[in-house]
Enzyme design. Sequence first.
Site, short mmCIF file in Angstrom:
data_model
loop_
_atom_site.label_atom_id
_atom_site.label_comp_id
_atom_site.label_asym_id
_atom_site.label_seq_id
_atom_site.Cartn_x
_atom_site.Cartn_y
_atom_site.Cartn_z
N HIS A 53 60.83 -23.23 4.89
CA HIS A 53 60.54 -24.42 5.71
C HIS A 53 59.72 -25.41 4.89
CE1 HIS A 53 56.92 -22.01 6.30
NE2 HIS A 53 56.31 -23.02 6.89
N HIS A 55 56.72 -26.85 4.88
CA HIS A 55 55.26 -26.95 4.68
C HIS A 55 54.90 -26.85 3.19
CE1 HIS A 55 54.15 -25.84 9.11
NE2 HIS A 55 54.41 -27.12 8.94
N ASP A 57 52.53 -25.58 1.51
CA ASP A 57 52.11 -24.30 0.91
C ASP A 57 53.30 -23.37 0.68
OD1 ASP A 57 52.21 -24.06 3.77
OD2 ASP A 57 51.03 -22.22 3.68
N HIS A 58 54.51 -23.85 0.97
CA HIS A 58 55.73 -23.08 0.70
C HIS A 58 56.63 -23.75 -0.34
CE1 HIS A 58 55.23 -20.22 4.15
NE2 HIS A 58 54.35 -21.15 4.42
N HIS A 110 58.06 -22.10 14.40
CA HIS A 110 56.88 -22.58 13.65
C HIS A 110 57.12 -24.04 13.20
CE1 HIS A 110 53.61 -22.40 10.69
NE2 HIS A 110 54.47 -22.75 9.75
N ASP A 133 56.95 -18.19 7.86
CA ASP A 133 55.82 -18.23 8.80
C ASP A 133 56.27 -17.99 10.24
OD1 ASP A 133 54.15 -18.78 6.71
OD2 ASP A 133 53.77 -20.87 7.24
N HIS A 171 52.13 -14.84 4.75
CA HIS A 171 50.66 -14.90 4.74
C HIS A 171 50.07 -13.52 4.98
CE1 HIS A 171 49.78 -19.30 4.80
NE2 HIS A 171 50.97 -19.39 5.39
ZN LIG Z 1 54.21 -23.08 7.63
#
Ligand SMILES: [Zn+2]
Length: 259
Positions: A53, A55, A57-58, A110, A133, A171
């Site tokens: 996805h 975001h 941090d990915h 998410h 996530d 995570h």
């Molecule tokens: Zn995320």
Amino acid sequence: MLDLTPIPSFTDNYIWGLSDGQQAWLIDPGEAAPARQWLQTHKLDLTGILITHHHSDHIGGVQALLHHNPKIPVYGPDTSKIKTVTVPLKDGTEFNLGPWRVAVLGVPAHTLDHIAYYLAPNAEQPGILFCGDTLFGAGCGRLFEGSPKQLHQALKRFKTLPPETLMCCAHEYTLSNLAFAQQVEPGNRKLQERQQQEQCKREAGLPTLPSTLAVELATNPFLRPHSPEIQVSAKHYAKADVIGEEAIIATLRQWKDNF
Ligand SMILES: [Zn+2]
């Protein structure tokens, strides 16, 4: 020979590294440095990148990783949000990744663009789910864009996979999720057992992941809306009747957001 490695990044993210011993794939490289370190240490050739996805941090490390490997495919959701994706995917698509057959599961919850990758089992290993996530150890991702109904649908799909499936979450939230799970379902003995096991792993500096679907089915409250104890807890929290699995998941998610 399969190598499936959670590569720690940022404070609590895992970039998943998947390798057949020579070629390697990275799932959700939010930053490049730890991923590169893993590739170099194990003398692996980066062969592809998979994104769940949009975001940061990915996806934050993708550009830098492509710098030295400009031709490798970048698999990801078929939305325009991720500029580096070269192989756009949608629910139901299947493709080959080295020795693995991969099925794409559209799991908007998410985020609306969220997909998961399911690597079918073979003679040597169980199935593997890169769930980003959507699901965490003993918990699930926040609903930034999707609805509780979509989360319920996504989790129901995961529940249909074989119980030995390795759950590769993005995570390390397992211990804090277990604290919440115990609040919600204090009579579940498997929760206490898991708490002790996972605590030992973390104290030894080890990841709690991957878990298995069987472990999540036994201990993850978001996969257990059928549990009478969870139903009573949800009713107490909401101070009203909470009828149906979707409403229970919605209540649990709201409760966890404020936990
Ligand atoms: Zn995320």
